[in-house]
Design a protein around this motif. Sequence first.
Motif, PDB file in Angstrom:
ATOM      1  N   ASP A 187       0.911  -1.310  -0.004  1.00 59.57           N
ATOM      2  CA  ASP A 187       0.144  -0.050   0.013  1.00 59.57           C
ATOM      3  C   ASP A 187       0.785   1.120  -0.042  1.00 59.57           C
ATOM      4  O   ASP A 187       0.261   2.341   0.140  1.00 59.57           O
ATOM      5  CB  ASP A 187      -0.946   0.053   1.169  1.00 59.57           C
ATOM      6  CG  ASP A 187      -1.844  -1.046   1.156  1.00 59.57           C
ATOM      7  OD1 ASP A 187      -2.388  -1.570   0.140  1.00 59.57           O
ATOM      8  OD2 ASP A 187      -2.433  -1.707   2.276  1.00 59.57           O
ATOM      9  N   SER A 188       2.082   1.168  -0.188  1.00 62.52           N
ATOM     10  CA  SER A 188       2.961   2.097   0.221  1.00 62.52           C
ATOM     11  C   SER A 188       3.116   3.167  -1.167  1.00 62.52           C
ATOM     12  O   SER A 188       2.955   2.315  -2.560  1.00 62.52           O
ATOM     13  CB  SER A 188       4.447   1.917   0.395  1.00 62.52           C
ATOM     14  OG  SER A 188       5.062   1.218  -0.675  1.00 62.52           O
ATOM     15  N   ARG A 237       4.146  -6.176  -6.208  1.00 64.47           N
ATOM     16  CA  ARG A 237       3.312  -5.469  -5.299  1.00 64.47           C
ATOM     17  C   ARG A 237       4.078  -5.053  -3.943  1.00 64.47           C
ATOM     18  O   ARG A 237       3.377  -4.366  -3.399  1.00 64.47           O
ATOM     19  CB  ARG A 237       2.070  -6.291  -5.206  1.00 64.47           C
ATOM     20  CG  ARG A 237       1.504  -6.471  -6.649  1.00 64.47           C
ATOM     21  CD  ARG A 237      -0.277  -6.893  -6.043  1.00 64.47           C
ATOM     22  NE  ARG A 237      -0.718  -6.099  -5.140  1.00 64.47           N
ATOM     23  CZ  ARG A 237      -1.325  -4.728  -5.528  1.00 64.47           C
ATOM     24  NH1 ARG A 237      -1.191  -4.396  -6.817  1.00 64.47           N
ATOM     25  NH2 ARG A 237      -2.221  -4.151  -4.916  1.00 64.47           N
ATOM     26  N   THR A 238       4.964  -5.940  -3.642  1.00 65.57           N
ATOM     27  CA  THR A 238       5.491  -5.787  -2.347  1.00 65.57           C
ATOM     28  C   THR A 238       7.098  -6.208  -2.384  1.00 65.57           C
ATOM     29  O   THR A 238       7.183  -7.283  -3.110  1.00 65.57           O
ATOM     30  CB  THR A 238       4.805  -6.256  -1.151  1.00 65.57           C
ATOM     31  OG1 THR A 238       5.394  -5.966   0.082  1.00 65.57           O
ATOM     32  CG2 THR A 238       4.566  -7.882  -1.448  1.00 65.57           C
TER      33      THR A 238
END
Length: 221
Positions: A67-68, A80-81
């Motif tokens: 979400d960053s 995504r991460t």
Amino acid sequence: MGLVIRTTAELAAITTILLLILATPLAWWLTRSSSWTKDLIAALVALPLVLPPTVIGFYVLVALGPDSPLMALLHPFGIRTLAFTFEGLVIGSLVYSLPFAVQPLRTAFELIGTRPLEIAATMGAGPLDRFLTVVVPLARRGFVSAAILVFAHTVGEFGVVLMIGGAIPGETEVLSTRIYRLVESLDFAAAHRIAAGLLVFSFVALFLLFLADRRFSALER
């Protein structure tokens, strides 16, 4: 156990190589710059020396989370991460060990002074040529010290790698987090073997650092 040692060694080696590349121009700029931002950047670089490792690990973990805003830039590429990945460990190690690379290099650059560069300039050497042929050889003590310190410091990391990597067996578990897991399971004998090995490694690393420093001092006389 072999995989844990390999992961630890790979993390330390990659971090050392990348930091020598990244810290060299940064240390050179801090040495030569007269900008008002110099002290601000120097303080940011030295921040990991005083911040708790868990604080650094937490914010790097947030920055690498799905979400960053930073990771949002990588979403189009299918990433995504980077949290709880080896790549995430490398990023965290780069942040945490940055001052251990910058400070020795900065000290070595400052000791060179301006005279050798002025002489090289009068002989027609350009800025890059002066740096590669004059600064780098004269600052070799700083490069050796930075490499030893970063490698040893990365091997001994705990809080940062635990927060970012989660000590996933076979993926992000390193020697320091393996000790933690063994103590949690009350396997003190196994924990002692690893801890003793790291103790010997740390001593040898510092001994080599002092030995190299003494050798360079003798050569410079």
